[in-house]
Write a protein that holds these residues in place. Sequence first.
Motif, PDB file in Angstrom:
ATOM      1  N   VAL A 214       0.959  -1.151   0.181  1.00 54.73           N
ATOM      2  CA  VAL A 214       0.030  -0.098  -0.216  1.00 54.73           C
ATOM      3  C   VAL A 214       0.889   1.292   0.024  1.00 54.73           C
ATOM      4  CG1 VAL A 214      -1.911   1.395   1.189  1.00 54.73           C
ATOM      5  CG2 VAL A 214      -1.653  -1.245   1.277  1.00 54.73           C
ATOM      6  N   PHE A 215       0.664   2.123  -0.962  1.00 56.43           N
ATOM      7  CA  PHE A 215       1.401   3.318  -1.069  1.00 56.43           C
ATOM      8  C   PHE A 215       0.694   4.276   0.031  1.00 56.43           C
ATOM      9  CE2 PHE A 215       2.526   1.397  -4.980  1.00 56.43           C
ATOM     10  CZ  PHE A 215       3.864   1.565  -4.884  1.00 56.43           C
ATOM     11  N   THR A 216       1.311   4.932   0.981  1.00 53.05           N
ATOM     12  CA  THR A 216       0.469   5.999   1.883  1.00 53.05           C
ATOM     13  C   THR A 216       1.416   7.046   1.808  1.00 53.05           C
ATOM     14  OG1 THR A 216       2.155   5.302   3.578  1.00 53.05           O
ATOM     15  CG2 THR A 216       0.123   3.920   3.468  1.00 53.05           C
ATOM     16  N   CYS A 217       0.726   8.252   2.530  1.00 50.58           N
ATOM     17  CA  CYS A 217       1.169   9.623   2.489  1.00 50.58           C
ATOM     18  C   CYS A 217       1.049  10.030   4.177  1.00 50.58           C
ATOM     19  CB  CYS A 217       0.768  10.523   1.629  1.00 50.58           C
ATOM     20  SG  CYS A 217      -1.237  10.798   1.910  1.00 50.58           S
ATOM     21  N   SER A 218       1.597  11.023   4.346  1.00 47.50           N
ATOM     22  CA  SER A 218       1.447  11.690   5.536  1.00 47.50           C
ATOM     23  C   SER A 218       0.499  12.996   5.413  1.00 47.50           C
ATOM     24  CB  SER A 218       2.791  12.149   6.358  1.00 47.50           C
ATOM     25  OG  SER A 218       3.357  13.199   5.567  1.00 47.50           O
ATOM     26  N   ARG A 219       0.139  13.648   6.622  1.00 46.77           N
ATOM     27  CA  ARG A 219      -0.632  14.690   6.457  1.00 46.77           C
ATOM     28  C   ARG A 219       0.297  15.858   5.989  1.00 46.77           C
ATOM     29  NH1 ARG A 219      -3.005  15.453  12.248  1.00 46.77           N
ATOM     30  NH2 ARG A 219      -0.847  14.807  12.746  1.00 46.77           N
ATOM     31  N   ASP A 220       1.552  15.884   5.976  1.00 44.69           N
ATOM     32  CA  ASP A 220       2.471  16.865   5.796  1.00 44.69           C
ATOM     33  C   ASP A 220       2.730  16.862   4.171  1.00 44.69           C
ATOM     34  OD1 ASP A 220       2.539  17.905   8.375  1.00 44.69           O
ATOM     35  OD2 ASP A 220       4.160  16.658   8.799  1.00 44.69           O
TER      36      ASP A 220
ATOM     37  N   ARG B 275      -5.896   5.052  -6.955  1.00 47.76           N
ATOM     38  CA  ARG B 275      -7.189   6.041  -7.015  1.00 47.76           C
ATOM     39  C   ARG B 275      -7.264   6.440  -5.565  1.00 47.76           C
ATOM     40  NH1 ARG B 275     -11.765   2.937  -9.291  1.00 47.76           N
ATOM     41  NH2 ARG B 275     -10.627   1.531  -8.448  1.00 47.76           N
ATOM     42  N   HIS B 276      -6.602   5.872  -4.536  1.00 51.83           N
ATOM     43  CA  HIS B 276      -6.612   5.861  -3.014  1.00 51.83           C
ATOM     44  C   HIS B 276      -5.690   5.975  -2.184  1.00 51.83           C
ATOM     45  CE1 HIS B 276     -10.593   4.417  -4.747  1.00 51.83           C
ATOM     46  NE2 HIS B 276     -11.081   5.462  -3.942  1.00 51.83           N
ATOM     47  N   VAL B 277      -5.352   6.719  -1.437  1.00 52.41           N
ATOM     48  CA  VAL B 277      -4.020   6.765  -0.490  1.00 52.41           C
ATOM     49  C   VAL B 277      -4.439   7.107   0.859  1.00 52.41           C
ATOM     50  CG1 VAL B 277      -1.866   7.722  -0.070  1.00 52.41           C
ATOM     51  CG2 VAL B 277      -2.613   7.652  -2.558  1.00 52.41           C
ATOM     52  N   PRO B 278      -4.038   5.936   1.584  1.00 53.13           N
ATOM     53  CA  PRO B 278      -4.243   6.342   3.071  1.00 53.13           C
ATOM     54  C   PRO B 278      -3.473   7.213   3.746  1.00 53.13           C
ATOM     55  CG  PRO B 278      -4.188   3.835   2.461  1.00 53.13           C
ATOM     56  CD  PRO B 278      -3.935   4.486   1.411  1.00 53.13           C
ATOM     57  N   VAL B 279      -3.771   8.051   4.810  1.00 55.60           N
ATOM     58  CA  VAL B 279      -2.947   9.097   5.028  1.00 55.60           C
ATOM     59  C   VAL B 279      -2.678   8.629   6.585  1.00 55.60           C
ATOM     60  CG1 VAL B 279      -2.591  11.202   6.066  1.00 55.60           C
ATOM     61  CG2 VAL B 279      -4.161  10.877   3.994  1.00 55.60           C
ATOM     62  N   VAL B 280      -1.220   8.133   6.919  1.00 56.86           N
ATOM     63  CA  VAL B 280      -0.975   7.616   8.176  1.00 56.86           C
ATOM     64  C   VAL B 280       0.016   8.473   9.138  1.00 56.86           C
ATOM     65  CG1 VAL B 280      -0.982   5.125   7.330  1.00 56.86           C
ATOM     66  CG2 VAL B 280       1.071   6.592   7.212  1.00 56.86           C
ATOM     67  N   GLU B 281      -0.010   8.271  10.300  1.00 58.07           N
ATOM     68  CA  GLU B 281       0.750   8.916  11.029  1.00 58.07           C
ATOM     69  C   GLU B 281       2.196   8.434  11.116  1.00 58.07           C
ATOM     70  OE1 GLU B 281      -0.147  11.519  12.796  1.00 58.07           O
ATOM     71  OE2 GLU B 281      -2.131  11.681  13.058  1.00 58.07           O
ATOM     72  N   LYS B 282       3.085   9.138  11.787  1.00 54.07           N
ATOM     73  CA  LYS B 282       4.700   8.627  11.823  1.00 54.07           C
ATOM     74  C   LYS B 282       4.659   7.239  12.328  1.00 54.07           C
ATOM     75  CE  LYS B 282       6.376  13.193  11.439  1.00 54.07           C
ATOM     76  NZ  LYS B 282       7.103  14.224  12.061  1.00 54.07           N
ATOM     77  N   ASP B 283       3.760   6.859  13.232  1.00 57.67           N
ATOM     78  CA  ASP B 283       3.867   5.614  13.972  1.00 57.67           C
ATOM     79  C   ASP B 283       3.045   4.681  13.142  1.00 57.67           C
ATOM     80  OD1 ASP B 283       1.249   6.160  14.535  1.00 57.67           O
ATOM     81  OD2 ASP B 283       1.232   6.206  16.641  1.00 57.67           O
TER      82      ASP B 283
END
Length: 145
Positions: free
Chosen positions: A80-86, A102-110
């Motif tokens: 899964v390709f993810t991104c951060s809020r920043d 078409r969809h990328v989950p946003v994850v925290e640093k942890d």
Amino acid sequence: MNVEHILASKGREVRTIRPDASIEEALHRLRTERIGSLVVSGNGTDLVGILSDRDILDAIADHGTDVLGGSVGGVMTKKVFTCSRDDRVSAIMALMTDRRIRHVPVVEKDGRLCGMISIGDVVKQRLEEIESEANALREYVTSAM
């Protein structure tokens, strides 16, 4: 503009499904909730995979409709390709285009889930930026006359 800006306007809800849920259940949820993917998670905060409508269609094309009784974990996308809020929205737009996702989950640093953005969210954000730029240009031209 960063991902946090999108999340602030659309919300941070992430729709998840357990890896042991049936494909039939996932398909029903995708339809009734009018969404294109579910994040696969055992506890609702940790990311195990992602299941899209495309994953289900590929599984049916490869193995027939018997897969509908199988588990989400058997057909989900594990990488899964993810991104951060920043992260910059332009970078996520490039990722989605390059990887054809078409969809990328946003994850925290942890690694905990904190949101989800779709290609529709990114396009909407970009259109709002273009409209704002056009309005600023229109005001500039009008004030210079």
